[in-house]
Scaffold this active site. Structure first.
Site, PDB file in Angstrom:
ATOM      1  N   GLY A   1      -6.236  -0.964  -6.474  1.00  0.00           N
ATOM      2  CA  GLY A   1      -7.014  -1.482  -5.345  1.00  0.00           C
ATOM      3  C   GLY A   1      -8.514  -1.487  -5.541  1.00  0.00           C
ATOM      4  O   GLY A   1      -9.223  -2.282  -4.922  1.00  0.00           O
TER       5      GLY A   1
ATOM      6  N   ASP B   1     -10.359   2.011  -3.127  1.00  0.00           N
ATOM      7  CA  ASP B   1     -10.508   0.896  -2.188  1.00  0.00           C
ATOM      8  C   ASP B   1     -10.591   1.379  -0.744  1.00  0.00           C
ATOM      9  O   ASP B   1     -11.486   1.010  -0.004  1.00  0.00           O
ATOM     10  CB  ASP B   1      -9.356  -0.114  -2.359  1.00  0.00           C
ATOM     11  CG  ASP B   1      -7.969   0.525  -2.304  1.00  0.00           C
ATOM     12  OD1 ASP B   1      -7.854   1.767  -2.212  1.00  0.00           O
ATOM     13  OD2 ASP B   1      -6.972  -0.226  -2.369  1.00  0.00           O
TER      14      ASP B   1
ATOM     15  N   ASP C   1      -7.192   6.054   3.721  1.00  0.00           N
ATOM     16  CA  ASP C   1      -6.291   5.855   4.864  1.00  0.00           C
ATOM     17  C   ASP C   1      -5.855   7.239   5.350  1.00  0.00           C
ATOM     18  O   ASP C   1      -6.579   7.887   6.093  1.00  0.00           O
ATOM     19  CB  ASP C   1      -5.135   4.972   4.399  1.00  0.00           C
ATOM     20  CG  ASP C   1      -4.179   4.590   5.522  1.00  0.00           C
ATOM     21  OD1 ASP C   1      -4.504   4.809   6.685  1.00  0.00           O
ATOM     22  OD2 ASP C   1      -3.091   4.058   5.225  1.00  0.00           O
TER      23      ASP C   1
ATOM     24  N   LYS D   1     -10.237   4.020   7.195  1.00  0.00           N
ATOM     25  CA  LYS D   1      -9.542   3.639   8.438  1.00  0.00           C
ATOM     26  C   LYS D   1      -9.761   4.711   9.492  1.00  0.00           C
ATOM     27  O   LYS D   1      -9.489   5.890   9.249  1.00  0.00           O
ATOM     28  CB  LYS D   1      -8.046   3.468   8.177  1.00  0.00           C
ATOM     29  CG  LYS D   1      -7.662   2.064   7.800  1.00  0.00           C
ATOM     30  CD  LYS D   1      -6.150   1.890   7.844  1.00  0.00           C
ATOM     31  CE  LYS D   1      -5.758   0.729   6.950  1.00  0.00           C
ATOM     32  NZ  LYS D   1      -4.313   0.613   6.780  1.00  0.00           N
TER      33      LYS D   1
ATOM     34  N   ASP E   1      -3.987  -5.161  -1.674  1.00  0.00           N
ATOM     35  CA  ASP E   1      -2.845  -6.056  -1.788  1.00  0.00           C
ATOM     36  C   ASP E   1      -1.836  -5.880  -0.669  1.00  0.00           C
ATOM     37  O   ASP E   1      -1.821  -4.881   0.053  1.00  0.00           O
ATOM     38  CB  ASP E   1      -2.110  -5.792  -3.099  1.00  0.00           C
ATOM     39  CG  ASP E   1      -1.292  -4.500  -3.035  1.00  0.00           C
ATOM     40  OD1 ASP E   1      -1.903  -3.455  -2.752  1.00  0.00           O
ATOM     41  OD2 ASP E   1      -0.069  -4.545  -3.233  1.00  0.00           O
TER      42      ASP E   1
ATOM     43  N   ARG F   1      -4.930  -9.824  -3.709  1.00  0.00           N
ATOM     44  CA  ARG F   1      -6.046  -9.037  -4.241  1.00  0.00           C
ATOM     45  C   ARG F   1      -7.255  -9.909  -4.553  1.00  0.00           C
ATOM     46  O   ARG F   1      -8.389  -9.449  -4.542  1.00  0.00           O
ATOM     47  CB  ARG F   1      -5.634  -8.311  -5.533  1.00  0.00           C
ATOM     48  CG  ARG F   1      -4.610  -7.204  -5.350  1.00  0.00           C
ATOM     49  CD  ARG F   1      -4.555  -6.326  -6.599  1.00  0.00           C
ATOM     50  NE  ARG F   1      -3.329  -5.551  -6.692  1.00  0.00           N
ATOM     51  CZ  ARG F   1      -3.137  -4.364  -6.120  1.00  0.00           C
ATOM     52  NH1 ARG F   1      -4.088  -3.832  -5.393  1.00  0.00           N
ATOM     53  NH2 ARG F   1      -1.991  -3.716  -6.269  1.00  0.00           N
TER      54      ARG F   1
HETATM   55  P1  IMP Z   1      -3.953   7.008   1.485  1.00  0.00           P
HETATM   56  O1  IMP Z   1      -3.101   6.888   2.721  1.00  0.00           O
HETATM   57  O2  IMP Z   1      -5.384   7.352   1.855  1.00  0.00           O
HETATM   58  O3  IMP Z   1      -3.364   7.933   0.487  1.00  0.00           O
HETATM   59  O4  IMP Z   1      -4.010   5.555   0.851  1.00  0.00           O
HETATM   60  C1  IMP Z   1      -3.073   5.187  -0.090  1.00  0.00           C
HETATM   61  C2  IMP Z   1      -3.375   3.870  -0.721  1.00  0.00           C
HETATM   62  O5  IMP Z   1      -2.641   2.912   0.041  1.00  0.00           O
HETATM   63  C3  IMP Z   1      -4.818   3.369  -0.731  1.00  0.00           C
HETATM   64  O6  IMP Z   1      -5.558   3.795  -1.846  1.00  0.00           O
HETATM   65  C4  IMP Z   1      -4.589   1.879  -0.796  1.00  0.00           C
HETATM   66  O7  IMP Z   1      -4.443   1.455  -2.128  1.00  0.00           O
HETATM   67  C5  IMP Z   1      -3.299   1.701  -0.019  1.00  0.00           C
HETATM   68  N1  IMP Z   1      -3.594   1.249   1.355  1.00  0.00           N
HETATM   69  C6  IMP Z   1      -3.814   1.975   2.465  1.00  0.00           C
HETATM   70  N2  IMP Z   1      -4.069   1.186   3.524  1.00  0.00           N
HETATM   71  C7  IMP Z   1      -4.017  -0.091   3.058  1.00  0.00           C
HETATM   72  C8  IMP Z   1      -4.213  -1.390   3.667  1.00  0.00           C
HETATM   73  O8  IMP Z   1      -4.512  -1.558   4.861  1.00  0.00           O
HETATM   74  N3  IMP Z   1      -4.054  -2.463   2.847  1.00  0.00           N
HETATM   75  C9  IMP Z   1      -3.744  -2.351   1.518  1.00  0.00           C
HETATM   76  N4  IMP Z   1      -3.578  -1.168   0.910  1.00  0.00           N
HETATM   77  C10 IMP Z   1      -3.713  -0.058   1.673  1.00  0.00           C
HETATM   78 MG    MG Z   2      -5.805   2.723  -3.742  1.00  0.00          MG
END
Ligand code: IMP
Ligand code: MG
Length: 184
Positions: free
Chosen positions: A45, A99, A102, A130, A158, A164
């Protein structure tokens, strides 16, 4: 299903993204000055952000990547990290680039892994955060944009490994999401 680019709702256009990345670079330049930095891009990402951001940084730097994935099908699976980095990070000032922050679980686990390799310092920079989704104490050190809890694509992010290459950041509608095969 691939939706035409015209169908999607634009959250941040190219100009806004560029301004955000410029601001991110200014903060990072200010923080490190001319100290050498080892940049690690969390793939896939961060691929566009990584390319745009490093060209705005002034300090001597090395660039490496690692691959993570946390989604399999519609389910959030166990987080996997391919840690076979070519770059050594021991005694280096490390800056992780991702990227989106979340839940925060990805960056949390990556930082934990890097920590064991003995860096001098670890900071993190993300394009997006987020609002209200975080499940960990950690917060990224540098954030370009706080965004609402919507599924976003483009500028490296993506859906089913598509979108992407969108030059802007777009929201996908909820009825597109069942069956999502999200990877990082
Ligand atoms: P985490 O929840 O912070 O561990 O995020 C996990 C990964 O999920 C991120 O690094 C992104 O690559 C992907 N991700 C989370 N939210 C989104 C979104 O809204 N669109 C696309 N990819 C996402
Ligand atoms: Mg990521």
């Amino acid at each position: 299903m691939f939706r035409g680019f015209a169908d999607v709702k634009i959250l941040l256009d190219e100009q806004q993204l560029n301004k955000g990345v410029e601001q991110l670079a200014r903060s990072i330049n200010q923080f490190y000055g001319l100290r050498p930095v080892t940049i690690i891009g969390v793939m896939t990402g961060s691929v566009i952000l990584l390319a745009d951001l490093i060209r705005k940084l002034d300090m001597p730097l090395r660039v490496g990547v690692l691959q993570t994935a946390s989604y399999r099908g519609t389910q959030r699976g166990p987080l996997t990290i391919n840690s076979e980095m070519i770059l050594d990070v021991a005694n280096r000032e490390v800056l992780l680039i991702d990227d989106i922050f979340d839940t925060g679980n990805t960056l949390n686990a990556v930082i934990d892994m890097i920590h064991h390799l003995g860096p001098k310092s670890i900071q993190s920079a993300v394009l997006l955060q987020k609002t209200g989704k975080q499940q960990v104490e950690l917060r990224p050190d540098f954030v370009a944009f706080d965004i609402p809890d919507e599924f976003v694509v483009g500028y490296g992010l993506d859906y089913n490994d598509e979108y992407r290459n969108l030059p802007h950041l777009a929201c996908l509608e909820a009825d597109d999401l069942p069956g999502a095969d999200r990877e990082n």
